[in-house]
Scaffold this motif. Structure first.
Motif, short mmCIF file in Angstrom:
data_model
loop_
_atom_site.label_atom_id
_atom_site.label_comp_id
_atom_site.label_asym_id
_atom_site.label_seq_id
_atom_site.Cartn_x
_atom_site.Cartn_y
_atom_site.Cartn_z
N ASP A 161 0.98 -1.26 -0.01
CA ASP A 161 0.14 -0.01 0.05
C ASP A 161 0.91 1.26 0.08
OD1 ASP A 161 1.06 -0.14 2.40
OD2 ASP A 161 -1.03 -0.32 3.53
N GLU A 162 2.27 0.93 -0.01
CA GLU A 162 3.08 2.26 -0.26
C GLU A 162 4.59 1.51 -0.83
OE1 GLU A 162 5.23 5.72 2.41
OE2 GLU A 162 4.10 4.23 3.49
N TYR A 163 4.90 2.70 -1.73
CA TYR A 163 6.26 2.21 -2.25
C TYR A 163 7.23 3.26 -1.74
CZ TYR A 163 3.38 -0.63 -5.32
OH TYR A 163 2.70 -1.63 -5.80
N THR A 164 8.39 2.72 -1.91
CA THR A 164 9.77 3.60 -1.63
C THR A 164 10.68 3.64 -2.68
OG1 THR A 164 9.62 3.23 1.07
CG2 THR A 164 11.64 4.09 -0.05
N VAL A 165 10.88 4.72 -3.30
CA VAL A 165 11.83 5.07 -4.49
C VAL A 165 13.01 6.02 -4.16
CG1 VAL A 165 11.57 6.08 -6.79
CG2 VAL A 165 9.71 4.77 -5.94
N SER B 20 -1.35 8.11 -4.70
CA SER B 20 -1.86 7.61 -3.51
C SER B 20 -2.71 6.24 -3.98
CB SER B 20 -3.25 8.38 -2.76
OG SER B 20 -4.01 9.08 -3.95
N ASP B 21 -2.75 5.34 -3.00
CA ASP B 21 -3.42 3.86 -3.00
C ASP B 21 -2.89 3.33 -4.24
OD1 ASP B 21 -5.08 1.98 -2.45
OD2 ASP B 21 -6.66 2.87 -3.83
N PRO B 22 -1.60 3.03 -4.32
CA PRO B 22 -0.69 3.03 -3.27
C PRO B 22 0.11 4.44 -3.32
CG PRO B 22 0.26 1.46 -4.93
CD PRO B 22 -1.08 1.83 -5.10
N SER B 23 0.59 4.84 -2.07
CA SER B 23 1.51 6.36 -1.98
C SER B 23 3.03 5.78 -2.46
CB SER B 23 1.09 7.02 -1.01
OG SER B 23 1.73 6.00 0.09
N VAL B 24 3.54 6.81 -2.71
CA VAL B 24 5.11 6.88 -2.89
C VAL B 24 5.80 7.75 -2.03
CG1 VAL B 24 6.90 6.73 -4.88
CG2 VAL B 24 4.53 6.02 -5.16
N SER B 25 6.91 7.34 -1.51
CA SER B 25 7.91 8.17 -0.72
C SER B 25 9.16 8.04 -1.15
CB SER B 25 7.60 7.87 0.85
OG SER B 25 8.09 6.69 1.02
N LEU B 26 10.01 9.09 -1.24
CA LEU B 26 11.16 9.06 -1.77
C LEU B 26 12.15 8.49 -0.53
CD1 LEU B 26 10.08 10.97 -3.94
CD2 LEU B 26 12.22 12.29 -3.65
N TYR B 27 13.04 7.62 -0.90
CA TYR B 27 13.85 7.30 0.24
C TYR B 27 14.77 8.33 0.89
CZ TYR B 27 17.68 4.49 2.48
OH TYR B 27 18.43 3.99 3.56
N ASN B 28 14.85 8.25 2.31
CA ASN B 28 15.43 9.69 2.94
C ASN B 28 14.79 10.85 2.56
OD1 ASN B 28 16.47 7.94 4.74
ND2 ASN B 28 18.35 8.09 3.84
N ASP B 29 13.68 10.85 1.72
CA ASP B 29 13.09 12.18 1.16
C ASP B 29 14.09 12.91 0.62
OD1 ASP B 29 10.70 13.99 0.81
OD2 ASP B 29 11.38 15.19 2.66
N GLN B 30 14.94 12.53 -0.33
CA GLN B 30 16.03 13.11 -0.91
C GLN B 30 16.08 12.46 -2.43
OE1 GLN B 30 19.76 12.97 0.81
NE2 GLN B 30 19.54 10.62 1.17
N ILE B 31 17.00 13.30 -3.32
CA ILE B 31 17.40 12.77 -4.38
C ILE B 31 18.91 12.89 -4.29
CG2 ILE B 31 17.56 13.22 -7.00
CD1 ILE B 31 15.02 14.71 -6.84
N ILE B 32 19.61 11.57 -4.42
CA ILE B 32 21.04 11.41 -4.32
C ILE B 32 21.71 11.85 -5.60
CG2 ILE B 32 20.70 9.78 -2.38
CD1 ILE B 32 21.77 7.58 -4.68
N ASN B 33 22.87 12.22 -5.49
CA ASN B 33 23.64 12.83 -6.92
C ASN B 33 24.94 11.86 -7.06
OD1 ASN B 33 22.60 15.76 -5.61
ND2 ASN B 33 21.91 14.83 -7.56
#
Length: 440
Positions: A250-254, A288-301
């Protein structure tokens, strides 16, 4: 009622093509108008229907307005209608339009292999339309000032009615060189890279910069893909594939990677702060349904290196519950694919990147990367010339020509690998050099 070509079923047909003269086409069209009792194209609207010239806001040229007691916002485009250099009305009516012209494409980096298919497309278009020209640009260690200098050098050697195509990386550095080209009766097109819509739109060009041609406002049309939209399209595909691979969540981490944070075009694919619309980050956060969150709420470089990107991605998410690695370019996607293959990351996981670089295509073919997004650099080279031809030979005002992206996965990647043989001993570039006189 018999049709102009003699048919009796009421249909209308007009013969066109290489073996039909323009005079014959015009004559047939006159017959059509007479048969139908029309002097031109007419549209009849219901009196309660409101029509406008709105588009999708691709140029960022917005307008506002109200109706009745409420208010409504509209997006629309206005394209300057100014006669082109050396305009001869007789050629629009019946001329062949096969004038000799020169078109020059000034890239931002002549050493980047990404631009090989773009160069091939540009050369093919010149050959089709009978023009000559060249593709040039600063080397990898050059910069915007070097590119602008090359624009100025080429304009000084061009004739009225020639064509300048250039990538535009920001909304300030190129303006004097572009205006100088317009002052010298050179048609100007922005091919491939273009600034963000909020910074580079028709209002900005005509009102703030004040581009003009023969004392009339002028815009510089864009041919290619809007990066922010391409990034959103990539995210939408990744979102669908996460649901296919992991349907019970119900939620993904990207994890989002941007290997070229100093490149505004690439950054707009993924970072919502770089553009007002689109981008992968904005798309994921809107789900939403399912929702998506960014890993550690950041974009890595990670660095623009496959090995270094692989190490940083592994060090960042190894052992973590991450459902997708979504990359602004190809280095991170290849690195994540290799890490999955080596057991340094654990699936299931969706991995994707951008562009059709061979290492990325090979990883898709091997089953380690799910897909990549293609922006069609060949067309970003080719389509500048038909647009310029229609303007210079037929007086049709130039507009943005922008399109979406394509998705390449294990179903069609063999075709991509076969098609992208642009260089090498048997590649398209060599064929062009052997067959196009202007390249010899």
């Amino acid at each position: 009622m018999p049709s102009p070509d003699g048919t009796t079923d009421g249909s209308i047909s007009i013969d066109v093509g290489a073996n039909v003269s323009r005079r014959t086409v015009v004559k047939q069209m006159g017959a059509v108008g007479a048969a139908l009792g029309l002097a031109g194209c007419q549209t009849q609207n219901d009196e309660n229907t409101t029509t406008n010239g709105s588009g999708d806001g691709g140029d960022g040229d917005g307008g506002g307005g109200g109706q009745g007691g409420g208010t409504a916002d509209f997006e629309f485009s206005r394209h300057p209608a100014v006669a082109p250099p050396g305009w001869e009305p007789s050629k629009t009516r019946e001329g062949s339009g096969q004038n000799e012209r020169t078109a020059v494409f000034v890239l931002q980096n002549i050493d980047n292999p990404f631009f090989i298919p773009m160069t091939c497309g540009f050369h093919d278009a010149l050959n089709v339309f009978g023009w000559d020209g060249q593709v040039t640009g600063p080397p990898a260690d050059g910069g915007i000032p070097d590119q602008v200098s090359l624009i100025e050098q080429n304009v000084s050697n061009m004739d009225p009615g020639d064509v300048l195509v250039t990538t535009v990386l920001n909304n300030e550095a190129y303006n004097d060189a572009i205006q100088n080209a317009l002052d010298n009766d050179i048609a100007v097109i922005n091919g491939h890279s273009t600034p963000a819509t909020r910074d580079w739109n028709y209002d900005y060009m005509t009102d703030e910069v004040g581009f003009s041609y023969r004392e009339e406002p002028m815009i510089v049309p864009h041919v290619g893909v809007r990066d922010a939209r391409g990034g959103a399209a990539m995210a939408a595909e990744a979102y669908d594939r996460m649901q296919e691979k992991m349907p019970d969540k119900d939620e993904y981490t990207v994890l989002i990677t941007n290997e070229l944070p100093d490149n505004p075009s690439v950054t707009r694919r993924v970072n919502q702060d770089a553009a007002d619309l689109g981008t992968a980050e904005r798309y994921f956060k809107a789900q939403s349904d399912p929702s998506v969150s960014l890993y550690n709420d950041q974009i890595i470089n990670p660095p623009a290196s496959i090995a270094d990107a692989q190490s940083q991605i592994v060090n960042t998410i190894s052992g973590e519950d991450v459902d997708a690695v979504v990359c602004s370019a190809f280095w991170g996607a290849v690195g994540a694919g290799q890490a999955l293959e080596a057991g340094e990351l654990e699936g299931p996981m969706v991995v994707c990147g951008f562009d059709l670089l061979r290492p990325l295509l090979n990883q898709i073919e091997a089953g380690n990367v799910d897909f990549t997004v293609g922006q069609d650099p060949y067309s970003q080279g080719f389509q500048n010339i038909p647009m310029a031809w229609m303007y210079l030979e037929r007086g049709i005002e130039m507009k943005d020509l922008e399109w979406g992206v394509s998705v390449w996965d294990d179903d069609n990647v063999p075709f991509a690998l076969e098609r992208r043989s642009w260089a090498g001993d048997d590649g398209l570039l060599q064929w062009q050099e052997s067959n196009y006189e202007f390249l010899q």
